[in-house]
Write a protein that holds these residues in place. Structure first.
Motif: not given
Lengths: 199, 747
Positions: A187, A198, B17, B161, B163-164, B183-185, B188-189, B224
Motif C-alpha cells: 500500500q 490517492l 485493482f 500503519f 497508507p490508504y 483491497r485493503g481500502y 480494519k487497520w 467489516f
C-alpha cells in the motif's frame, strides 16, 4: 481446513473485540443516563444589563420544566414591577451533558493512541535493531538494499520465508503479522512512491 | 468426473485493482437465494436459516448504524477536547474541554463568558501571566507546537500503519461502488487509523473537515460487518449495496441529517441504487443518528455543532444578494477545483511528492502561524461556522454582534430591530475578509495531503464568511438608507428585516454546491441543519445558481476531478455521450494491430493456452469454434483459466502439456493414444455481451453503464471481429472530450 478455522477464529476475535468496545461505550452511556451526575444538568439563564444592574449569568441545577427566569434567578436583583421586564430580557436554556461519557471516551482514545504510538516506535526503531542483533551474523543472503532500506517492515520477506517452516502458535501470529506488513508495504508503495492511488 | 462439478477454490474472487462482473454477481446471488428458498421447505432448521438470511441485511444495517454513530461520537468528543488543548488545559479534570471545564463554575461573568479559574491558558500555567506580550508569544508558540505535534503524529501513523487512510476517501469509494476492487481500502487497520488520525488532524487546526473521512469510516464499518455474513462477504455486488447504505450513515452522523445522508449516497457516492437499498440506507442513517444523539457529544441533544433554529422571515428582494452569493460559490468552486487539481498533479509528478511528512509539517506550520493572530481562524472551523450562522440577539457577546443598542429598547429578546454597526462589527468585517482570503488559499494546499482530509467544512466556512459579510452589508444598507426604493416596501425603520445569519447559511450552501456539484442532497442537508423549511427557496436559489455558474466552466466536481487525476476506471453516469462514432471505431484490434488472441473450442492444447496466457496480459479471451470460422462460443476469464489449469494439473490424472483443452459438452474425437483431454466448460461464460460493429457508441456506452460490463465483444454476421473493454470506452470518451463532436466520423 485448518486455515479456515484460523481465519474464522481471527474474524470471530476481531468481531468480539470491536463489538465489545462499541457495546461497552453504549453501556456506559446508558449507565450515565441511569445515574446522572448531580452536576451534569443545569439551567443557564443569561440576563443582559438592565438599568443599573450589570449583566449576569445564573446557573442552577433544576428540572427542565422549572427552567425559567423566575426559578433560576436568585437573588432577584430588581423588585416588584421591574421583575417582569427584567425576566423578559433573560434567556434561559436547559442543558445537560454526560461527564462520565466524556471521561471514558477521552481516556479510551488516549490509550488507543498511546498503544499505536508505542507499536509504531517498536516497529520502526526497536524491531530492526533486535532483528539485526538476532539474525545479523547468520544473514549471508541479506542483500544490500535491505540493510539500507529505511522503510518499516523492510525484512518482512525474509521473516515470511523463514517462518513458513516452523509450526506453532507464536509463529502463526508472527506469520500473520509479516503478511500484514507486506500488505502495508504494498500500500505504501502505491500511495507514497508510485502515486498510483490517492494522489 | 465428480470433482469437476465442485467449485474451484478461489474462482469467483477478483484480483486487486480489477473491476467486478456485476451480472455474474447478480446471478450468483439469485442462485444462492433460490437454493435457500428451495431448501427452506425441507425442515424447520432450514426454514429458520432462510429467515436469518432474509434478516441478515437488516442486522448488518443496525450494526453499521451503531458503530458509525459510536465512532462519530468518539471523534466529536475527542476533537472538542484536543482542539482546546492547543490553548490551555483544565486543571480540575484534564479531559474537559474549555466549555466543559467552565460548565459548573459560578465565576463566569456576563462580560467574560469564557473565562473561569479552572481552565488556564498555557501562559498562565507555565509563567503565571495571562496578559501582555510575553503571554501572547508563549501562547502563540504553544499553539504552533501542539499543532505540529498533532499533525506529525497523524502523518506518521498513516505512513506506518495504513497508507490508504489518507485523503478524503470519497473519490475512491465512488470508484469502489462502481465495481472497482481496492483491497485493503476498507480494512480494519484503515478504519482504526483513519478514526484516530482524523481526530489529530482536525485538532491541529488545519483547514480541513471530517465529513468526507467519516463517509470512509462508515464504509469501513460496512465492509467489516458485511464480512461476517456469507451473503455479503462472498458476493461483491451485494456488498456494494451495504456500502451504499453505510455511506448514507456516514453523512448522516456528520451533519445530523439522515435524509440528506441517504440523498447524498444516492446522488454522489453510489452507482447502482435499487429501491431496497434506499429503505435500508434510511434505516442505517437513522440508527446512526440516534446512536450519536444518545452519546450527546455537544451537550444539548443536537447532532451538529452549528444547528440553528431561528425562523425570521426573508423577503423577495433578498433573492438578489442570494443569487450573488450563488455566483460567488460557483466561481469559488471552479477556482478551488482547478487549483487543487493542478497542485495535486504537481505533487503526483514532481519531487514534491517524495516528501509527504515534510509537506504536512510545512503546511501545518504556515497554517498555525497565520491562523493564530486572527480570532476567526484561531478557533476551530466548526465553531466559526456556528458563530457565523447564529443570529445576534441582545445577549450575544461576540464581536460580530457588537451593534449599537438603543438604551431605551424594550423589545423582547428575539425581535431586535436592525441596528447600526458598532466598532466591533467593523473590526469583525475586515478580520473576516482576511480570514476568507487565507482560507481560500490554504485549503487548496491542504486538501489532498497524505492525511485524512475533507472539504465540506472549509467550503462551508468560506461561504459562511462571504455570506455573513454580504449580510451585514445589506443590513447596514437597509438601516442607513431605508428610504431607497428597494427597501421601502419591506423594511420599515425599527423593523427586523435582514438576518445576516441566513446569508451565511446561503453562502455556505452555495460554496459547498459549487465545489461538489451536489443539488438535492445539499439543499436537504442544509435545511436539516437549520431546522427550518422557510429557507428552502433561498438555499435552492443559491445552490442552483452556483451549480450553473460552476458548470459553465467545467462539468467536473472536485471528486470526479480527483477520479480523473488518479485514472480510476470510473464510467460516470452523469456524463452524456453525444458523439456519432461506431463500435468499430473503438474496438480492439485496430487496423495495424496484431489479431485478437482467441481460444478455440477444442483444438488447443494446455501448453498452447499456457503460452498464450504468459505472453499476453489480457484479462480474458473469447472462445471461438475454430480459427477459420470465427463464430463466437463464449468468453473465458484469465484468472479462472490459470486457476483451472493449475487445479487440473494437480488433481486430475493424465493431464499433461499435450492434453487438448475443450469447452464443449462432449470431448472431441481424438486419436487412440492421445493424453486425457481437459474439460473447462465450467469456467466458460456462454452468454457474453455482443454488439455488431455498426452499433453506435452511444448505445455501447449506455450498455456499459447500465449493466456494469467489463468487456463487450464485437461481431459481424456472427463472426468475431474484436473486443471493447471498459478502459477502451473511457479512453475514447476522454479523447472525444477534447474534440468537436461533429467533426469525427471516421470508420
Amino acid at each position: 481446513m485448518a486455515s479456515l478455522w484460523r481465519g474464522g477464529l481471527l474474524r470471530l476475535g476481531s468481531v468480539l473485540g470491536l463489538s465489545g468496545l462499541a457495546l461497552s461505550v453504549l453501556l456506559l452511556v446508558q449507565l450515565t443516563d441511569a445515574a446522572k451526575n448531580f452536576e451534569d444538568v443545569r439551567c443557564k439563564c443569561i440576563c443582559p444589563p438592565y438599568k443599573e444592574n450589570p449583566g449576569h449569568i445564573y446557573n442552577k441545577n433544576i428540572s427542565q420544566k422549572d427552567c425559567d427566569c423566575l426559578h433560576v434567578v436568585e437573588p432577584m436583583p430588581v423588585r416588584g414591577p421591574d421583575v417582569e421586564a427584567y425576566c423578559l430580557r433573560c434567556e434561559c436554556k436547559y442543558e445537560e451533558r454526560s461527564s462520565v461519557t466524556i471521561k471514558v471516551t477521552i481516556i479510551i482514545y488516549l490509550s488507543i493512541l498511546g498503544l499505536l504510538l508505542l507499536y509504531m516506535v517498536y516497529l520502526t526503531l526497536v524491531e530492526p535493531i533486535l532483528k539485526r542483533r538476532l539474525f545479523g551474523h547468520s544473514q549471508l543472503l541479506q542483500s544490500d538494499d535491505d540493510v539500507g532500506d529505511h522503510q518499516p517492515f523492510a525484512n518482512a520477506h525474509d521473516v515470511l520465508a523463514r517462518s513458513r517452516s516452523r509450526a506453532n502458535v507464536l509463529n502463526k501470529v508472527e506469520y500473520a503479522q509479516q503478511r500484514w506488513k507486506l500488505q502495508v508495504q504494498e500500500q505504501r508503495k502505491s500511495v507514497f512512491d508510485r502515486h498510483v492511488v490517492l494522489s | 468426473m465428480d470433482f469437476l462439478d465442485e467449485p474451484f477454490p478461489d474462482v469467483g474472487t477478483y484480483e486487486d485493482f480489477h473491476t467486478i462482473d456485476w451480472l455474474r454477481e447478480k446471478s450468483r446471488d439469485t442462485d444462492r437465494h433460490r437454493k435457500i428458498t428451495s431448501k427452506s421447505k425441507e425442515s424447520i432448521w432450514e426454514f429458520i436459516k432462510s429467515l436469518l438470511d432474509a434478516w441478515s441485511g437488516w442486522v448488518v444495517m443496525l450494526l453499521i448504524g451503531l458503530l458509525a454513530g459510536t465512532l462519530a461520537g468518539v471523534i466529536d468528543l475527542a476533537v472538542d477536547w484536543m482542539t482546546d488543548l492547543k490553548e490551555g488545559v483544565c486543571l480540575s479534570a484534564f479531559w474537559y474541554s474549555h466549555e466543559q471545564c467552565c460548565w459548573t463554575s459560578s465565576e463566569t461573568t456576563f462580560e467574560d463568558r469564557d473565562k473561569c479559574p479552572l481552565w488556564q491558558k498555557w501562559s498562565e500555567l507555565l509563567v503565571n501571566q495571562s496578559e501582555g506580550a510575553s503571554a501572547y508569544i508563549l501562547n502563540y508558540l504553544m499553539y504552533i507546537l501542539w499543532a505540529l505535534l498533532f499533525a506529525f503524529l497523524a502523518v506518521s501513523l498513516v505512513r506506518v500503519f495504513a497508507p490508504y487512510a489518507c485523503g478524503s476517501g470519497i473519490p475512491e469509494i465512488k470508484t469502489i461502488l462502481s465495481g472497482f476492487i481496492i483491497r485493503g481500502y476498507l480494512g480494519k487497520w484503515t478504519l482504526l487509523i483513519k478514526t484516530v488520525t482524523l481526530v489529530l488532524v482536525v485538532s491541529s487546526g488545519l483547514s480541513l473537515g471530517k465529513e468526507g473521512p467519516l463517509v470512509h469510516v462508515a464504509c469501513c464499518c460496512g465492509n467489516f460487518f458485511s464480512s461476517l455474513f456469507s451473503k455479503y462477504s462472498k458476493n461483491e455486488g451485494k456488498r456494494r449495496e451495504v456500502l451504499s447504505a453505510a455511506a448514507a450513515a456516514g453523512v448522516s452522523v456528520a451533519f445530523g441529517a439522515p435524509i440528506g445522508g441517504v440523498l447524498f449516497s444516492l446522488e454522489e457516492v453510489s452507482y447502482y441504487f435499487p429501491l431496497k437499498t434506499l429503505w435500508r440506507s434510511f434505516f442505517a442513517a437513522l440508527v446512526a443518528a440516534f446512536t450519536l444523539r444518545s452519546i450527546n457529544p455537544f451537550g444539548n441533544s443536537r447532532l451538529v455543532l452549528f444547528y440553528v433554529e431561528y425562523h425570521t422571515p426573508w423577503y423577495m428582494a433578498e433573492l438578489f444578494p442570494f443569487i450573488l452569493l450563488g455566483v460567488f460559490g460557483g466561481l469559488w468552486g471552479t477556482l478551488f477545483t482547478r487549483c487543487n487539481i493542478a497542485w495535486c498533479r504537481r505533487r503526483k509528478t514532481t519531487r514534491l511528492g517524495k516528501y509527504p511528512v515534510l509537506e504536512v509539517i510545512v503546511v501545518t506550520t504556515i497554517t498555525a502561524i497565520i491562523a493564530y493572530p486572527n480570532p476567526y481562524t484561531r478557533q476551530s472551523t466548526s465553531e466559526l461556522i456556528s458563530e457565523l450562522f447564529n443570529d445576534c440577539g441582545a445577549l450575544e457577546s461576540s464581536q460580530l454582534c457588537d451593534y449599537i443598542n438603543d438604551p431605551n429598547m424594550t423589545r423582547p429578546v428575539d425581535d431586535i430591530p436592525d441596528r447600526p454597526a458598532g466598532v466591533g462589527v467593523y473590526t469583525a468585517m475586515w478580520q473576516l475578509a482576511l480570514a476568507l482570503i487565507f482560507k481560500i488559499v490554504i485549503t487548496i494546499f491542504t486538501f489532498g495531503m497524505k492525511i485524512p482530509s475533507g472539504l465540506f467544512i472549509p467550503s462551508m466556512a468560506v461561504g459562511a464568511m462571504a455570506g455573513r459579510m454580504v449580510g451585514i452589508g445589506v443590513e447596514q444598507l437597509a438601516y442607513h438608507h431605508h428610504d431607497w426604493i428597494i427597501f421601502r416596501n419591506w423594511c420599515r425603520p425599527g423593523a427586523d428585516c435582514v438576518t445576516p445569519g441566513l446569508y451565511a447559511m446561503v453562502g455556505a450552501a452555495a460554496c459547498l454546491g459549487g465545489v461538489t456539484r451536489m443539488t438535492v442532497s445539499l439543499v436537504v442537508i442544509m435545511f436539516e441543519l437549520t431546522g427550518g423549511l422557510e429557507y428552502i427557496v433561498p438555499l435552492m436559489a443559491a445552490a442552483v445558481t452556483s451549480k450553473w455558474v460552476a458548470d459553465a466552466f467545467g462539468k467536473e466536481g472536485i471528486y470526479e476531478a480527483h477520479i480523473h487525476l488518479n485514472g480510476y476506471p470510473f464510467l460516470d453516469v452523469k456524463d452524456e455521450f453525444t458523439h456519432r462514432t461506431l463500435a468499430t471505431d473503438v474496438m480492439r484490434p485496430r487496423r495495424g494491430e496484431p489479431p485478437l488472441s482467441v481460444l478455440t473450442q477444442d483444438s488447443m492444447t494446455v501448453e498452447d493456452v499456457e503460452t498464450l496466457i504468459k505472453e499476453t496480459d489480457y484479462n480474458g479471451f473469447p472462445v471461438v469454434v475454430s480459427r477459420d470460422s470465427e463464430r463466437l462460443i463464449g468468453f473465458a476469464q484469465r484468472r479462472e483459466l490459470i486457476l483451472a489449469i493449475k487445479n487440473a494439473r494437480q488433481r486430475q490424472e493424465g493431464i499433461v502439456s499435450n492434453s487438448i483443452m475443450y469447452f464443449t459438452e462432449e470431448p472431441p474425437e481424438l486419436p487412440a493414444n492421445s493424453p486425457h483431454p481437459l474439460k473447462l466448460r465450467r469456467i466458460l461464460n456462454l452468454s457474453p455481451f455482443t454488439v455488431t460493429d455498426l452499433t453506435p457508441m452511444e448505445t455501447v456506452v449506455d450498455i456499459f453503464r447500465k449493466l456494469g460490463l467489463r468487456q463487450c465483444l464485437v461481431t459481424r454476421s456472427g463472426r468475431l471481429l474484436g473486443i471493447i473493454t471498459k478502459k477502451d470506452v473511457l479512453r475514447h470518451m476522454a479523447q472525444m472530450a477534447n474534440q468537436d463532436p461533429e467533426s469525427i466520423m471516421f470508420n
